[in-house]
Design an enzyme around this catalytic site. Structure first.
Site, PDB file in Angstrom:
ATOM      1  CG  HIS A 259      -1.739  -1.158   1.474  1.00  0.00           C
ATOM      2  ND1 HIS A 259      -2.925  -1.386   0.811  1.00  0.00           N
ATOM      3  CD2 HIS A 259      -1.581  -2.206   2.330  1.00  0.00           C
ATOM      4  CE1 HIS A 259      -3.465  -2.518   1.241  1.00  0.00           C
ATOM      5  NE2 HIS A 259      -2.661  -3.021   2.157  1.00  0.00           N
ATOM      6  CG  ASP A 260       1.602   2.524   3.879  1.00  0.00           C
ATOM      7  OD1 ASP A 260       0.415   2.697   3.545  1.00  0.00           O
ATOM      8  OD2 ASP A 260       1.951   2.152   5.009  1.00  0.00           O
TER       9      ASP A 260
END
Length: 329
Positions: A259-260
Site C-alpha cells: 500500500h504505502d
C-alpha cells in the site's frame, strides 16, 4: 519538479531517468510503521528527487511507542539521520484500533532488524509539520500513510498552513469496499474525524485507496529480485514475505499489497498511475459505514472535486521502480 521519465520498451524492461535540472521535492513522511510504511521510508530515502525533511509517527498498526521505534529502526538500517517526530497516540474522538494481527506484535515482525542507536525528537509531529510548512511555503508535500490525526492536528493548531501545503498524498480510504469493516479501510476507520478535517481543509489531496493499492500485489516473483540487493534488499524481502501471510489467509492472494510506497512512487513516477478528480467525504457516524470514504466518481452530488483518487496502478512498473531504488541503498 520534473518527475522521472519512465520508459517501457517492447522487451518489457522498465528504465527510469531523472532530468538533470530536477530539484528535490521536500516531503514529510507521516505514518505508523508497519511493514509497508517501513518500505515507503526506504523508497523515499532512495529517491534523489525527494528531500525527506522528517519522519513523523502516530498510532495505528501498533501503538505510538512501537511505531516510533520502528521508524528509527528503519532509518538505522540505511544509516540515515533523518529526525523522527512522535505525534498522536490516539484518535481525536473514537477508541483506538490496532493491527497486530497483520503486522505482528512489534509492527515489523519478520526479518531481523538493527536496534536504533538514537532517540526520537521531543517536538510533537503536528508542531514539526507546522514549522516546516511555514518555513517552506507552497513547497512541502505531506505523505501520510496511517491515520490522519497528526495532519488534522496541524491544520487545527495552525489553520494558516492549509494554503501553504503543496499537496497531501495519503494512503487510506477506498473507492469501493473496506478491509477492516465492509465499508471502511483501516487508516480511515482509525480516525474518521481527522480524515474529514483533511478532506474539508481545501488542501490538494491525492488518495491512494484500497481500490488502487490492491493492484500492487507483492507476489513471490516480484519479491525474489530484492534478495540479490544486499542487506536492505533481504530485509525488504523478509518484510514482504511476512506481510503476505495475512493476505494469503484472508483473501487467498499470492502475496500482500504494498500500500504505502505507492505514495512516494506517485511523486517519483506519476505516469505509472491514473487518478481521477472526485468529491470525497468521510462518514463520521457511529453506524456500520463509519470511516467510509464516499467518493463521488460520477459527480452526482454536483460538488466540486476536493481530491484526486487513484484508479489504476502499473504494478510491474511500480515494482521495477522499487527494485531499482532499493538497489541504491
Amino acid at each position: 519538479m520534473q518527475p522521472w521519465v519512465c520508459q517501457r520498451p517492447r522487451s518489457g524492461v522498465y528504465t527510469f531517468s531523472m532530468p538533470a535540472s530536477a530539484a528535490p521535492r521536500p516531503v514529510i513522511l507521516d505514518g505508523d510503521p508497519g511493514h509497508d510504511d517501513a518500505i515507503n521510508i526506504l523508497l523515499a530515502h532512495a529517491a534523489p528527487e525527494l528531500e525527506v525533511l522528517g519522519v513523523s509517527t502516530t498510532y495505528g498498526n501498533v501503538g505510538l511507542e512501537r511505531t516510533t521505534r520502528n521508524a528509527l529502526v528503519t532509518l538505522e538500517l540505511i544509516g540515515s539521520s533523518t529526525p523522527v517526530y512522535p505525534g498522536a497516540d490516539r484518535p481525536l474522538l473514537v477508541p483506538r484500533l490496532s493491527a497486530e494481527s497483520v503486522h505482528g506484535q512489534t509492527g515489523l515482525d519478520g526479518p531481523l532488524l538493527p536496534a536504533p542507536s538514537r532517540a526520537a525528537e521531543h517536538l510533537h509531529a503536528a508542531l514539526f509539520m507546522v514549522q516546516a510548512i511555514r518555513e517552506r511555503p507552497h513547497q512541502v508535500t505531506l505523505l501520510p500513510t496511517g491515520p490522519l490525526t497528526n495532519v488534522a492536528l496541524a491544520l487545527r493548531l495552525a489553520p494558516d498552513i492549509a494554503p501553504l501545503i503543496r499537496e497531501i498524498v495519503w494512503m487510506g480510504g477506498s473507492l469501493d469496499v473496506g478491509n477492516w469493516t465492509p465499508a471502511a479501510e483501516f487508516n480511515a476507520l482509525c480516525d474518521p474525524h481527522a480524515a474529514a478535517i483533511v478532506f474539508g481543509s481545501g488542501v490538494r489531496v491525492t488518495m491512494f485507496g484500497l481500490n488502487a493499492t490492491h493492484q500492487a500485489i507483492a507476489t513471490p516473483e516480484r519479491i525474489a529480485p530484492f534478495r540479490a540487493l544486499g542487506r536492505t534488499g533481504e530485509v525488504v524481502a523478509g518484510l514482504l514475505e511476512f506481510f503476505a501471510e495475512h493476505h494469503r489467509e484472508r483473501y487467498g492472494w499470492n502475496g500482500g499489497p504494498l500500500h504505502d510506497p505507492l505514495t512516494s512512487a506517485y511523486l517519483i513516477a506519476p505516469q505509472l498511475f491514473e487518478v481521477q478528480p472526485m468529491y470525497v467525504t468521510v462518514d463520521t457516524t457511529d453506524g456500520p459505514s463509519a470511516g467510509r470514504t464516499n467518493c463521488d466518481q460520477w459527480h452526482v452530488t454536483g460538488q466540486q472535486p476536493n481530491a484526486n483518487v487513484a484508479m489504476t496502478v502499473d504494478a510491474d512498473g511500480f515494482y521495477a521502480l522499487l527494485t531499482e531504488r532499493m538497489a541504491q541503498l
